[in-house]
Design a protein around this motif. Structure first.
Motif, PDB file in Angstrom:
ATOM      1  N   UNK A 364       0.773  -1.159   0.102  1.00 16.66           N
ATOM      2  CA  UNK A 364      -0.032   0.058  -0.100  1.00 16.66           C
ATOM      3  C   UNK A 364       1.071   1.338  -0.108  1.00 16.66           C
ATOM      4  N   UNK A 365       0.485   2.452  -0.316  1.00 16.23           N
ATOM      5  CA  UNK A 365       1.132   3.693  -0.236  1.00 16.23           C
ATOM      6  C   UNK A 365       0.512   4.489  -1.411  1.00 16.23           C
ATOM      7  N   UNK A 366       1.130   5.687  -1.738  1.00 15.39           N
ATOM      8  CA  UNK A 366       0.648   6.494  -2.788  1.00 15.39           C
ATOM      9  C   UNK A 366       1.385   6.359  -3.915  1.00 15.39           C
ATOM     10  N   UNK A 367       1.594   7.473  -4.737  1.00 16.99           N
ATOM     11  CA  UNK A 367       1.994   7.050  -6.304  1.00 16.99           C
ATOM     12  C   UNK A 367       2.920   6.144  -6.678  1.00 16.99           C
ATOM     13  N   UNK A 368       4.043   6.130  -5.820  1.00 15.10           N
ATOM     14  CA  UNK A 368       5.168   5.178  -6.132  1.00 15.10           C
ATOM     15  C   UNK A 368       5.091   3.886  -5.756  1.00 15.10           C
ATOM     16  N   UNK A 369       3.923   3.656  -4.816  1.00 17.84           N
ATOM     17  CA  UNK A 369       3.467   2.214  -4.444  1.00 17.84           C
ATOM     18  C   UNK A 369       2.443   1.918  -5.681  1.00 17.84           C
ATOM     19  N   UNK A 370       1.701   2.955  -6.068  1.00 15.69           N
ATOM     20  CA  UNK A 370       0.861   2.430  -7.155  1.00 15.69           C
ATOM     21  C   UNK A 370       1.519   2.509  -8.348  1.00 15.69           C
ATOM     22  N   UNK A 371       2.515   3.218  -8.939  1.00 18.25           N
ATOM     23  CA  UNK A 371       3.350   3.047  -9.867  1.00 18.25           C
ATOM     24  C   UNK A 371       2.922   3.634 -11.221  1.00 18.25           C
ATOM     25  N   UNK A 372       3.312   4.872 -11.316  1.00 17.92           N
ATOM     26  CA  UNK A 372       2.929   5.639 -12.639  1.00 17.92           C
ATOM     27  C   UNK A 372       3.517   5.441 -13.836  1.00 17.92           C
ATOM     28  N   UNK A 461      -1.434  10.302  -4.790  1.00 16.82           N
ATOM     29  CA  UNK A 461      -1.593  11.522  -3.884  1.00 16.82           C
ATOM     30  C   UNK A 461      -2.160  11.203  -2.559  1.00 16.82           C
ATOM     31  N   UNK A 462      -2.058  12.424  -1.852  1.00 19.96           N
ATOM     32  CA  UNK A 462      -2.580  12.220  -0.503  1.00 19.96           C
ATOM     33  C   UNK A 462      -1.680  11.977   0.729  1.00 19.96           C
ATOM     34  N   UNK A 463      -1.938  12.335   1.895  1.00 21.67           N
ATOM     35  CA  UNK A 463      -0.892  12.370   3.068  1.00 21.67           C
ATOM     36  C   UNK A 463      -1.397  10.872   3.790  1.00 21.67           C
ATOM     37  N   UNK A 464      -0.314  10.818   4.810  1.00 20.30           N
ATOM     38  CA  UNK A 464      -0.390   9.768   5.658  1.00 20.30           C
ATOM     39  C   UNK A 464      -1.647   9.792   6.430  1.00 20.30           C
ATOM     40  N   UNK A 465      -2.467  10.849   6.520  1.00 20.57           N
ATOM     41  CA  UNK A 465      -3.964  10.650   7.482  1.00 20.57           C
ATOM     42  C   UNK A 465      -4.837   9.759   6.708  1.00 20.57           C
ATOM     43  N   UNK A 466      -4.651   9.484   5.578  1.00 20.51           N
ATOM     44  CA  UNK A 466      -5.674   8.564   4.916  1.00 20.51           C
ATOM     45  C   UNK A 466      -5.542   6.939   5.436  1.00 20.51           C
ATOM     46  N   UNK A 507       4.810   8.903   1.490  1.00 19.46           N
ATOM     47  CA  UNK A 507       5.350   9.987   2.172  1.00 19.46           C
ATOM     48  C   UNK A 507       5.529  11.148   1.410  1.00 19.46           C
ATOM     49  N   UNK A 508       5.663  11.061  -0.119  1.00 14.90           N
ATOM     50  CA  UNK A 508       5.846  12.270  -0.962  1.00 14.90           C
ATOM     51  C   UNK A 508       4.919  13.428  -0.789  1.00 14.90           C
ATOM     52  N   UNK A 509       3.740  13.235  -0.419  1.00 13.21           N
ATOM     53  CA  UNK A 509       2.564  14.131  -0.305  1.00 13.21           C
ATOM     54  C   UNK A 509       2.255  14.450   1.096  1.00 13.21           C
ATOM     55  N   UNK A 510       3.139  14.089   1.941  1.00 13.83           N
ATOM     56  CA  UNK A 510       2.819  14.375   3.424  1.00 13.83           C
ATOM     57  C   UNK A 510       2.911  15.856   3.577  1.00 13.83           C
ATOM     58  N   UNK A 511       2.041  16.473   4.284  1.00 15.22           N
ATOM     59  CA  UNK A 511       2.169  17.944   4.757  1.00 15.22           C
ATOM     60  C   UNK A 511       3.290  18.162   5.782  1.00 15.22           C
ATOM     61  N   UNK A 512       3.511  19.337   6.201  1.00 16.86           N
ATOM     62  CA  UNK A 512       4.550  19.445   7.279  1.00 16.86           C
ATOM     63  C   UNK A 512       4.085  18.707   8.479  1.00 16.86           C
ATOM     64  N   UNK A 513       2.966  18.920   8.875  1.00 19.31           N
ATOM     65  CA  UNK A 513       2.350  18.279   9.846  1.00 19.31           C
ATOM     66  C   UNK A 513       2.382  16.978   9.854  1.00 19.31           C
ATOM     67  N   UNK A 548      12.211  11.473  -3.483  1.00 15.12           N
ATOM     68  CA  UNK A 548      11.854  12.922  -3.847  1.00 15.12           C
ATOM     69  C   UNK A 548      12.578  13.967  -3.116  1.00 15.12           C
ATOM     70  N   UNK A 549      12.787  14.900  -3.627  1.00 18.48           N
ATOM     71  CA  UNK A 549      13.708  15.981  -2.803  1.00 18.48           C
ATOM     72  C   UNK A 549      12.509  16.695  -1.990  1.00 18.48           C
ATOM     73  N   UNK A 550      13.005  17.407  -1.042  1.00 22.03           N
ATOM     74  CA  UNK A 550      12.047  18.284  -0.001  1.00 22.03           C
ATOM     75  C   UNK A 550      12.330  18.375   1.233  1.00 22.03           C
ATOM     76  N   UNK A 551      12.148  19.458   1.951  1.00 18.43           N
ATOM     77  CA  UNK A 551      12.622  19.426   3.363  1.00 18.43           C
ATOM     78  C   UNK A 551      11.487  18.536   4.234  1.00 18.43           C
ATOM     79  N   UNK A 552      10.339  18.409   3.929  1.00 11.08           N
ATOM     80  CA  UNK A 552       9.246  17.719   4.576  1.00 11.08           C
ATOM     81  C   UNK A 552       9.326  16.131   4.267  1.00 11.08           C
ATOM     82  N   UNK A 553       9.917  15.908   3.050  1.00  6.83           N
ATOM     83  CA  UNK A 553      10.278  14.545   2.654  1.00  6.83           C
ATOM     84  C   UNK A 553      11.587  14.163   3.244  1.00  6.83           C
ATOM     85  N   UNK A 554      12.348  15.257   3.751  1.00  8.91           N
ATOM     86  CA  UNK A 554      13.847  14.847   4.658  1.00  8.91           C
ATOM     87  C   UNK A 554      13.277  14.186   5.989  1.00  8.91           C
ATOM     88  N   UNK A 555      12.032  15.016   6.402  1.00  8.39           N
ATOM     89  CA  UNK A 555      11.539  14.514   7.552  1.00  8.39           C
ATOM     90  C   UNK A 555      11.076  13.154   7.759  1.00  8.39           C
TER      91      UNK A 555
END
Length: 611
Positions: A364-372, A461-466, A507-513, A548-555
């Motif tokens: 399970x997961x988002x787009x890289x689990x789905x596989x575009x 798409x979509x964050x871990x709250x789902x 995790x790519x689409x997770x918001x800062x929170x 994927x690069x990005x500050x939230x993704x580093x977290x």
């Protein structure tokens, strides 16, 4: 509408029937035929319902259809009560129709259901081998006018639940102006078909395709549903049939006559934003020209269906399925394996032949689990071929890749079956979806692993709250649980199982929170799944790191990578070295997807070696 035509036909009818019969297969099963008694009507019967004497029985049905298709071809029918009885007469009507169908070998019957009915009113019928399911109808809705009634106001939830429990069919006549193109109808059908996957829905009249563009536009909303069929009853234009064949193939469409509508002289045509019945009381045939002689609706519908079949190059076996086999298998009158399925896929029994115990790997997961598959540098969307795929059992139910469009919709699944490993239905810019499950399955198979099943329940798409059980929108948590439940139900009888591991790529689409809570939320996901999934107490978690690069993704990366130190049942698989293979700085290309899958498999194999 005119009174019911008697079997005495015009010369045009006889000539057209003879021409069409040359194309028909040797066996026909009518998937939509009505029976009725005059005494059961709430109002005095009129029009086509008034021309058969006191009762329209299977014998009357056969007598009237024989000149159109040939008496020897009629093997049976799905008999449906006329949906106009007095409410207090519904129980008596159902009992009479079932008794009538029982006297017609090779036939089945539906029982009327209405919102005000107590479900236990059907108890006396449930033991009958003739009962195939239920027939709701908008005339029983309290909403006025009933032609605008929402589906749930005349098809009660308990009917769905009972159909699911007993694998029964529901034949549905859609209403509202846009029929299948109506967004509310689409949402309700999809939601109920997903919630009750063992219920089998028949959308009558090619999803009420009398206005063909409604069916053509609306079919995409049902994409991926494995429990939807269509009958052809009363439809006189080929457009709706062709759209169904294009979207669902020749195993989901079933010939039906809508008897006695088949006996009307005229036809139904798409007009403007609606449709019109061209009959003696609506058309002055003398003014239509010397060739304007109408024939019967049943013949017009046959001609349209055969034209659609020709357009798709259907062969004799396909036609036999359209005209009988599909309905007979659906209704339990023929074994599933007696005819070809939509694809030449082996059943679960053969994929797991000789296996007594199965390990389930849940992805399970988002787009890289789905596989575009939208990489412009890779015009061929499918994964590279591997002969091992045909022996790797796979079950999937994927959700919409679009983010920000409200609750994600199921758009692709394996039809409730365990199938060989393969790419899945695409959407939008992605012709197909396939992710790390391909490399994972191939790696396990290459090392000699057997007795495993990959279960995929991903979305884009979509964050871990789902995936957070109990959150305001935890649809992906519920989706994973339901998908695993269905996969387990599809296992061959007598095979035991365990949930071996959760494969998580998110995790790519997770918001800062969400990023700041990503580690704890993944830990809670595993804990909740171990409790809510069957045989999952020892489930491991293999985390495919995001690249994927990005500050939230580093977290997110940091929190996920720290989980194995907190719980020895977690493994983190790093993928930062695959960042150059992100075709849009977010999504893995083919090479990266295959490699991530292999790494996940290697992590599992390493743990097994330690054990």
């Amino acid at each position: 509408m005119n009174r019911l035509n008697t079997p005495a036909k015009t010369e045009l009818d006889r000539r057209l029937a003879a021409d069409l019969q040359e194309r028909l297969p040797p066996r026909l099963f009518d998937a939509h035929a009505h029976l009725w008694r005059q005494a059961d009507f709430e109002q005095p019967a009129a029009g086509i319902w008034a021309g058969s004497g006191d009762e329209a029985t299977p014998a009357v049905w056969r007598e009237h259809l024989a000149p159109q298709v040939g008496a020897a071809r009629l093997a049976g029918a799905l008999f449906i009560p006329v949906p106009y009885p007095r409410p207090k007469r519904i129980a008596a009507v159902n009992a009479w129709v079932l008794a009538s169908a029982a006297a017609c070998p090779g036939s089945r019957a539906l029982a009327l259901v209405a919102p005000e009915m107590p479900p236990d009113e059907l108890n006396p019928l449930l033991a009958s081998p003739v009962l195939a399911g239920f027939k709701p109808y908008h005339t029983f809705s309290p909403v006025q006018p009933t032609f605008q009634a929402p589906l749930q106001t005349f098809l009660p939830e308990w009917a769905w639940a009972l159909a699911h429990e007993r694998r029964l069919v529901i034949t549905l006549h859609l209403v509202r102006d846009q029929a299948l193109a109506d967004p509310e109808n689409q949402r309700e059908i999809r939601a109920c078909c997903e919630r009750y996957p063992r219920a089998r829905l028949i959308l009558a009249h090619a999803a009420r395709g009398f206005h063909a563009p409604n069916t053509v536009r609306g079919l995409a909303a049902l994409r991926g549903l494995g429990n939807v069929w269509f009958d052809t009853s009363g439809i006189c234009e080929r457009d709706a049939f062709e759209a169904i064949l294009r979207e669902f193939g020749p195993r989901r469409l079933m010939w039906g006559t809508d008897y006695p509508v088949s006996q009307i002289r005229g036809r139904c045509v798409t007009v403007g934003d609606g449709f019109a019945w061209l009959e003696a009381d609506s058309v002055n045939w003398e003014k239509t020209g010397p060739q304007g002689r109408p024939t019967l609706v049943g013949l017009e519908s046959l001609r349209a269906l055969l034209a659609a079949a020709d357009a798709f190059g259907l062969d004799e076996a396909d036609l036999q399925d359209l005209f009988a086999g599909n309905a007979e298998r659906l209704l339990g009158l023929a074994a599933e394996e007696d005819s070809r399925t939509e694809a030449a896929d082996p059943p679960a029994d053969s994929l797991l032949a000789g296996v007594k115990h199965v390990r389930l790997f849940v992805l399970t997961g988002q787009s890289n689990s789905l596989g575009t598959t939208a990489d412009p540098a890779e015009p061929e969307p499918a994964p590279p071929t591997d002969p091992r795929d045909v022996d790797i059992p796979f079950f999937w139910r994927n959700r919409s890749t679009r983010a920000g469009d409200g609750p994600a919709m199921l758009f692709g699944d394996s039809g409730g079956k365990i199938l060989p490993l393969q790419a899945q239905q695409g959407e939008g810019a992605n012709p197909l979806f396939w992710g790390p499950e391909i490399g994972f399955g191939r790696r396990l198979a290459a090392t000699g692993e057997t007795g495993f099943l990959i279960v995929k329940a991903s979305r884009g798409g979509g964050g871990n709250r789902f995936w957070l059980k109990g959150s305001a929108d935890d649809h992906m948590y519920r989706h994973v649980v339901e998908t695993v439940r269905q996969a387990v139900s599809a296992l061959p009888e007598g095979v035991s199982f365990e949930i071996a591991a959760l494969l998580y790529v998110q995790g790519e689409s997770d918001s800062a929170d969400e990023a700041s809570a990503s580690g704890e939320r993944l830990r809670l996901l595993a804990e909740n799944l171990r409790q809510d999934l069957p045989q999952a107490a020892n489930m491991r978690v293999l985390v495919g790191g995001i690249a994927a690069p990005g500050a939230s993704r580093d977290i997110v990366r940091g929190q996920q990578a720290n989980l194995p130190a907190r719980d020895g049942r977690f493994r983190y698989i790093d993928s930062l070295d695959l960042r150059p293979l992100l075709y849009d700085q977010l999504h893995f290309n083919k090479t990266a997807k295959l490699e991530l899958g292999r790494r996940l498999a290697d992590a599992w194999l390493a743990d097994r070696a330690l054990e």
